[in-house]
Design a protein around this motif. Structure first.
Motif, mmCIF file in Angstrom:
data_model
loop_
_atom_site.group_PDB
_atom_site.id
_atom_site.type_symbol
_atom_site.label_atom_id
_atom_site.label_comp_id
_atom_site.label_asym_id
_atom_site.label_seq_id
_atom_site.Cartn_x
_atom_site.Cartn_y
_atom_site.Cartn_z
ATOM 1 N N ASN A 53 53.964 -30.800 -32.403
ATOM 2 C CA ASN A 53 53.005 -31.880 -32.656
ATOM 3 C C ASN A 53 52.585 -31.857 -34.117
ATOM 4 O O ASN A 53 52.235 -30.789 -34.654
ATOM 5 C CB ASN A 53 51.765 -31.711 -31.783
ATOM 6 C CG ASN A 53 50.770 -32.852 -31.989
ATOM 7 O OD1 ASN A 53 50.958 -33.959 -31.482
ATOM 8 N ND2 ASN A 53 49.718 -32.585 -32.734
ATOM 9 N N GLY A 54 52.609 -33.002 -34.788
ATOM 10 C CA GLY A 54 52.109 -33.107 -36.145
ATOM 11 C C GLY A 54 52.766 -32.148 -37.112
ATOM 12 O O GLY A 54 53.992 -32.005 -37.143
ATOM 13 N N GLY A 55 51.939 -31.463 -37.910
ATOM 14 C CA GLY A 55 52.437 -30.472 -38.853
ATOM 15 C C GLY A 55 51.888 -29.104 -38.515
ATOM 16 O O GLY A 55 51.564 -28.815 -37.352
ATOM 17 N N ALA A 56 51.774 -28.261 -39.529
ATOM 18 C CA ALA A 56 51.284 -26.891 -39.320
ATOM 19 C C ALA A 56 50.345 -26.512 -40.452
ATOM 20 O O ALA A 56 50.438 -27.017 -41.568
ATOM 21 C CB ALA A 56 52.436 -25.900 -39.239
ATOM 22 N N GLY A 57 49.418 -25.608 -40.150
ATOM 23 C CA GLY A 57 48.560 -25.046 -41.178
ATOM 24 C C GLY A 57 49.237 -23.868 -41.842
ATOM 25 O O GLY A 57 50.358 -23.479 -41.484
ATOM 26 N N VAL A 58 48.569 -23.277 -42.817
ATOM 27 C CA VAL A 58 49.093 -22.060 -43.427
ATOM 28 C C VAL A 58 49.253 -20.991 -42.355
ATOM 29 O O VAL A 58 50.177 -20.182 -42.401
ATOM 30 C CB VAL A 58 48.166 -21.575 -44.558
ATOM 31 C CG1 VAL A 58 48.680 -20.276 -45.156
ATOM 32 C CG2 VAL A 58 48.027 -22.649 -45.637
ATOM 33 N N ASN A 59 48.362 -20.989 -41.377
ATOM 34 C CA ASN A 59 48.476 -20.120 -40.201
ATOM 35 C C ASN A 59 48.830 -20.972 -38.989
ATOM 36 O O ASN A 59 48.195 -21.992 -38.726
ATOM 37 C CB ASN A 59 47.136 -19.414 -39.921
ATOM 38 C CG ASN A 59 46.673 -18.526 -41.040
ATOM 39 O OD1 ASN A 59 46.905 -17.337 -41.046
ATOM 40 N ND2 ASN A 59 45.986 -19.128 -42.020
ATOM 41 N N TRP A 60 49.843 -20.554 -38.215
ATOM 42 C CA TRP A 60 50.112 -21.227 -36.948
ATOM 43 C C TRP A 60 49.014 -20.870 -35.940
ATOM 44 O O TRP A 60 48.629 -21.696 -35.127
ATOM 45 C CB TRP A 60 51.461 -20.798 -36.375
ATOM 46 C CG TRP A 60 52.648 -21.194 -37.212
ATOM 47 C CD1 TRP A 60 52.624 -21.814 -38.429
ATOM 48 C CD2 TRP A 60 54.015 -20.988 -36.882
ATOM 49 N NE1 TRP A 60 53.890 -22.008 -38.892
ATOM 50 C CE2 TRP A 60 54.787 -21.521 -37.959
ATOM 51 C CE3 TRP A 60 54.688 -20.421 -35.795
ATOM 52 C CZ2 TRP A 60 56.179 -21.481 -37.984
ATOM 53 C CZ3 TRP A 60 56.072 -20.390 -35.809
ATOM 54 C CH2 TRP A 60 56.826 -20.913 -36.892
ATOM 55 N N ASP A 61 48.576 -19.629 -36.054
ATOM 56 C CA ASP A 61 47.547 -19.126 -35.144
ATOM 57 C C ASP A 61 46.449 -18.479 -35.975
ATOM 58 O O ASP A 61 46.713 -17.557 -36.757
ATOM 59 C CB ASP A 61 48.125 -18.099 -34.171
ATOM 60 C CG ASP A 61 49.203 -18.691 -33.284
ATOM 61 O OD1 ASP A 61 48.865 -19.540 -32.443
ATOM 62 O OD2 ASP A 61 50.388 -18.319 -33.461
ATOM 63 N N VAL A 62 45.232 -18.930 -35.793
ATOM 64 C CA VAL A 62 44.055 -18.360 -36.448
ATOM 65 C C VAL A 62 42.851 -19.007 -35.781
ATOM 66 O O VAL A 62 42.958 -20.108 -35.229
ATOM 67 C CB VAL A 62 44.053 -18.649 -37.975
ATOM 68 C CG1 VAL A 62 43.861 -20.127 -38.252
ATOM 69 C CG2 VAL A 62 42.999 -17.816 -38.699
ATOM 70 N N LYS A 63 41.727 -18.347 -35.797
ATOM 71 C CA LYS A 63 40.531 -18.942 -35.215
ATOM 72 C C LYS A 63 39.671 -19.525 -36.343
ATOM 73 O O LYS A 63 39.383 -18.851 -37.337
ATOM 74 C CB LYS A 63 39.738 -17.918 -34.413
ATOM 75 C CG LYS A 63 40.471 -17.485 -33.134
ATOM 76 C CD LYS A 63 40.788 -18.682 -32.237
ATOM 77 C CE LYS A 63 41.541 -18.278 -30.983
ATOM 78 N NZ LYS A 63 41.925 -19.453 -30.172
ATOM 79 N N ILE A 64 39.281 -20.801 -36.156
ATOM 80 C CA ILE A 64 38.503 -21.506 -37.176
ATOM 81 C C ILE A 64 37.082 -21.691 -36.664
ATOM 82 O O ILE A 64 36.840 -22.416 -35.695
ATOM 83 C CB ILE A 64 39.135 -22.863 -37.518
ATOM 84 C CG1 ILE A 64 40.578 -22.668 -38.002
ATOM 85 C CG2 ILE A 64 38.305 -23.584 -38.569
ATOM 86 C CD1 ILE A 64 41.323 -23.960 -38.248
#
Length: 1023
Positions: free
Chosen positions: A181-192
């Protein structure tokens, strides 16, 4: 291995299979319901037979995530390699947890929150699992009620907005990767973690940062059992053109966050300005834990964003970046707002690196670990030529490089230990004095180490300790100690957790012998005798006027005038001007080049008529000296910035020198007098009229004859003094000045004959009346005898008499009180004595009483005579060689006090000198926290007299353990709870000197110490 039981119950840990017998590597399985995932590695490491343990990670094929829009995110993968190399970093880690299983959290602080329900954000949304949502109870006891989805300090709940800006910021950090879905952040997995600060006020900023700080401190204190593992915060907002010096509380708070292990990313201005000069908040803060970030595009160029080699640390992609938007979509956006979270995401990704030692150290030494990660980020940048000299690192983020540095350095961190210490000294002029400084350049065994205490002392003197721990002085940095004595040997060392460095010594320069003045030969007042510049130089200048007429949006306008060395000549910051008002600013500018920059924060210049103003604004820059217009605004719609570069050229060269034609050193070429003129006079230091300031000889010197009989002058005493013939000088070769005849007395030098008699005497040190008489023991007629009195050196005739009047056997001269100068030698000539007829005697009588009673008339002297009416120069002073320290006059004693009594008032302490020298007394105070909850206040008085003698007096106030301030000290409004209302009172009372409402620590005045203590109590209940 003893792994069967965990906390007294079966652990479920069991051997699955042997992976490598020769390498002793085994695979174990465990029951997550019996041993928590976050504790299993610690449990295995507790077995003495285990050297290395890690989770069994899933191995993936080398591929980009399956997100369909990843190709639109050039900041991850760019064909020109102007990206951050995310794809290469993802081959190592995609984020989520540390090697030891800690869940990594990044806190996004936004003015309107973020849509965390976006399909690419909801999976990485942080929630406080220790809190039951909406039950009205602070379930986890962290001081925040129902903080399940984050925190909103304005509404005191977890209601976070869903603004699009915060949505894109959060997506840059951690849009869910590989979810198709969409794109990705610098982290695929991280808690914000989401914090909605509401309106942008400084109080809201502090309160917003306090939430992630509280959660990380709880995590550190509980070894991961409580709170959240927050490693970074992001601030994509700020204040343009703000001077960080006006925000000391805000800036200092970043050091507090850093001490807990939190790095803080800040987006700098979206204007192409030098923030080192113009200012910016928060990126202008000097804290090592505020990372100032600017933006680049896909060509690695900075096109719209701020810069500054001191304030801005690095660049990151921020132009035309494709990020989450709206309810569920993506869109392209630009701004430093998105470069900053790119770095915050990189920080989180580094914490997920496969390095168990880093993960362990993040809990045991959070600040040192944050320093390490910051250095990996800085040292891993791709250097970009156009950024070199513009920002501190000269480069753009490369997260793969930073990960490589981290992994290569992975291992237990050695304790910081000193390696060497280099010293350098120089002289510095300040506040009218020239003093010495010593600069320390320490070297440590590790690059993450920084300076702690610096200890120095004069040779054989007492140690002085300076706390340098907040200055971030590491390898390659330096620290300066100022105000040291000149020509003095000092010893220096510094402290680390492993002990003290070797002691190095250095002798300061002879700074006190230097002459301050203007050392610039191009200045009008250049002083060739000056050794050190005192900042007094003056220069020829031309008067320049900047005239500005604002439109009806004056709060958008700011301007600055900068010199060649980036020095601010004058400036007006945002919000300082009034609508539709004409301002005139004048400066006398010296010969150099300048830049005048006029900015508009909205981007429409002074074209206010485009938005409803009755008229546009305008400005002009004029040289009043020659009447020329340097520049003036033609088109009011100049956008965000209008720059005027101009130079001042002064045609007449200034030539300094002596311009007085009567001076010895007259300089006919000089155009300006430099004060160096000197004038003719007697330059012979043996002459009677020697002039020590004469620049050249004028022939006026009066020198004593070679046979000057004054050298053995007879000292007069009270009463009758007879100078017998035996003391006379029968000196027929003495040269008498050709004074001619004295018409008053009839004495003529022409009457001198051989064998004339000379006598000399010295008057006492006080005024007297003196009578001189000559007589002979045998009856000899003196009708032809003359007596004359000459001044010192025998050069000036004072008085003469040719006989004694009625008595033909004597000659006499009378001088009234004070007619003859005190302490002066005189020469007496008796002319006519042939040396054969008896013995000539000179009788001198003086009467001090006729001039009053001589003696010491100074009541401050040791031998003061209250009856004396004329001072005879005999006063004796004890202070002539004063070496004794001042003496304190005080009843101040050491005190032990309970919290039932107020802190004792500061007593009045005075000091006196043992003589008459003036004494100044200064006061300082220090609070030292005790091992328990008590504390000690050390009050120190310092006295110094005019002779340079010094003394100290110290009073110690020792509290009992229960006397330390508690939360009630910070509950200013007596609400029973320390909250945002109390913070508002504290900030309003900041700087108060006495009778202060917000005096938390009980020490007179409200300062940084009170703010630091307040933050400890924030969110607490007053009981």
């Amino acid at each position: 291995m003893q792994l069967a039981e965990y906390n007294g119950v079966k652990s479920g840990v069991a051997l699955d299979r042997v992976l490598s017998k020769s390498a002793s590597i085994y695979l174990f399985k465990y029951d997550v319901n019996r041993v928590p995932e976050g504790k299993v590695l610690d449990f295995i490491y507790s077995n003495a037979g285990v050297s290395i343990a890690q989770f069994n990670h899933e191995v993936q094929n080398r591929a980009l995530p399956n997100d369909p829009s990843i190709g639109s995110q050039w900041h991850h993968v760019d064909g020109s390699d102007n990206d951050i190399d995310s794809d290469l970093a993802w081959d190592i880690t995609t984020g989520g947890q540390t090697s030891n299983g800690d869940e990594i959290v990044v806190c996004v602080i936004e003015g309107g929150g973020a849509n965390y329900n976006h399909p690419d954000l909801i999976a990485n949304h942080w929630t406080n699992t220790a809190e039951i949502d909406n039950n009205g109870i602070d379930d986890d006891g962290n001081g925040y009620i129902d903080d399940f989805n984050g925190w909103n300090p304005v509404s005191d709940n977890d209601n976070v907005g869903n603004a699009n800006h915060g949505t894109a910021v959060s997506g840059m950090i951690g849009a869910k990767g590989n979810n198709n879905n969409g794109g990705a952040g610098v982290n695929w997995d991280v808690k914000i973690m989401q914090v909605d600060l509401g309106s942008l006020t400084e109080a809201n900023v502090i309160e917003s940062y306090s939430y992630p700080l509280t959660m990380r401190e709880r995590y550190n204190a509980s070894n991961g059992a409580e709170g959240a593992f927050v490693v970074a915060t992001n601030a994509s907002w700020g204040i343009d053109n703000a001077n960080p010096a006006n925000y000391p509380v805000w800036c200092a708070f970043y050091d507090t966050l850093g001490a807990a292990g939190i790095l803080n990313c800040g987006a700098t201005s979206n204007s192409n300005i030098n923030v080192d000069v113009n200012g910016d908040m928060p990126t202008g803060c000097s804290s090592n834990y505020m990372l100032g970030i600017t933006a680049t595009n896909s060509s690695d160029q900075r096109t719209f964003s701020g810069y500054g080699v001191t304030a801005i640390d690095l660049a990151a992609p921020g132009e035309s970046v494709f990020l989450p938007s709206g309810a569920s979509g993506y869109s392209s956006t630009s701004g430093t707002s998105f470069a900053s979270p790119c770095v915050a995401g990189a920080i989180a990704l580094l914490y997920s690196a496969p390095c168990s030692d880093l993960a362990s150290q993040a809990l045991s030494s959070p600040q040192i670990t944050a320093d390490l990660v910051r250095n990996y980020i800085f040292n891993g940048v791709d250097v970009v030529p156009s950024l070199v000299g513009e920002i501190a690192t000269g480069g753009r983020l490369n997260v793969k490089n930073s990960l490589d540095l981290l992994i290569n350095g992975c291992g237990p961190q050695e304790p910081c230990a000193p390696v060497s210490l280099a010293l350098a000294t120089e002289c510095v002029y300040s506040n009218g004095n020239v003093t010495a400084t010593v600069t320390l350049s320490p070297t440590f065994n590790e690059n993450y180490c920084t300076l702690g205490d610096v200890v120095y002392a004069e040779l054989n003197g007492n140690d002085i300790t300076v706390d340098a721990s907040n200055d971030g002085v590491g390898n390659g940095d330096s620290f300066t100690i100022s105000g040291l004595a000149s020509n003095t040997t000092y010893s220096f060392s510094f402290q680390t957790e492993s002990g003290s460095s070797t002691i190095e010594t250095i002798t300061t320069d002879a700074c006190s012998s230097l002459t301050p003045g203007c050392t610039d030969s191009t200045a009008n007042n250049f002083d060739p005798t000056a050794d050190i510049n005192d900042g007094s130089c003056t220069y020829d200048c031309e008067d320049v006027t900047f005239t500005l007429l604002t439109d009806c949006y004056a709060n958008e306008i700011a301007w600055s005038l900068i010199g060649e060395n980036n020095g601010v000549i004058n400036e007006v910051t945002l919000g300082s001007l009034t609508n539709s008002t004409e301002y005139t600013f004048s400066e006398c500018l010296t010969q150099e080049c300048y830049t005048l920059t006029v900015t508009d924060s909205y981007g429409d210049g002074l074209a206010g008529s485009l938005f409803g103003c009755p008229a546009d604004g305008t400005f002009s820059l004029t040289n009043n000296t020659d009447g020329t217009i340097i520049d003036q605004l033609i088109d009011p719609d100049y956008g965000s910035e209008y720059v005027i570069d101009f130079c001042i050229e002064i045609s007449q060269a200034v030539i300094l020198g002596c311009t007085d034609a009567n001076a010895c050193n007259f300089d006919a070429v000089a155009t300006d007098n430099d004060g160096s003129c000197n004038y003719p006079g007697c330059t012979d230091d043996q002459a009677c009229n020697y002039d020590p300031v004469a620049g050249c000889e004028d022939g006026s010197c009066i020198t004593p004859p070679a046979n000057d009989v004054c050298s053995g002058a007879f000292p007069l005493t009270e009463g009758i003094n007879i100078i017998s013939n035996e003391n006379a000088c029968l000196d027929e070769g003495y040269a008498i000045p050709a004074t001619g005849c004295n018409v008053t007395t009839g004495w003529c030098a022409a009457n001198l004959i051989e064998n004339d008699v000379f006598y000399s005497f010295t008057t006492p040190a006080f005024p007297v009346a003196i009578t001189l008489e000559t007589s002979f023991s045998d009856p000899v007629s003196l009708n032809d005898t003359q007596m004359a009195l000459f001044g010192e050196c025998g050069g000036t005739l004072i008085a003469a008499n040719d006989d004694g009047g009625a008595d033909q056997y004597m000659s006499r001269l009378d001088f009234g009180c004070g007619e003859l100068a005190a302490s002066t030698s005189y020469l007496v000539l008796i002319d006519g004595y042939n040396g054969a007829s008896g013995i000539a005697n000179l009788t001198l009588t003086f009467d001090g009483a006729s001039c009053g009673i001589p003696g010491c008339t100074d009541s401050e002297a040791e031998n003061y005579n209250p009856n004396a009416t004329s001072d005879d120069g005999s006063c004796i002073y004890l202070c002539d060689n004063d070496t004794e320290a001042p003496v304190f006059i005080t009843n101040a004693t050491d005190i032990t006090f309970d919290c039932g009594m107020p802190t004792p008032e500061i007593p009045l302490v005075e000091a006196v000198d043992n003589c008459t020298a003036a004494v100044t007394v200064s006061y300082s105070e220090e609070t030292i926290l005790g091992a328990g909850s008590g504390f000690t206040i050390v009050r120190t008085w310092f006295a110094a007299d005019e002779s340079g003698n010094q003394a100290f007096f110290i009073q110690t106030l020792e509290s009992l353990d229960n006397c330390a301030p508690n939360a009630c000290a910070a509950d200013f409004n007596s609400s029973g709870f320390v909250d945002i209302a109390d913070l508002g009172i504290l900030l309003g009372d900041f700087g108060c000197a006495e009778n202060c409402i917000a005096d938390v620590d009980g020490i007179e005045g409200v300062n940084i110490a009170d703010i630091s203590m307040f933050l400890q109590f924030f969110g607490s209940t007053c009981e």
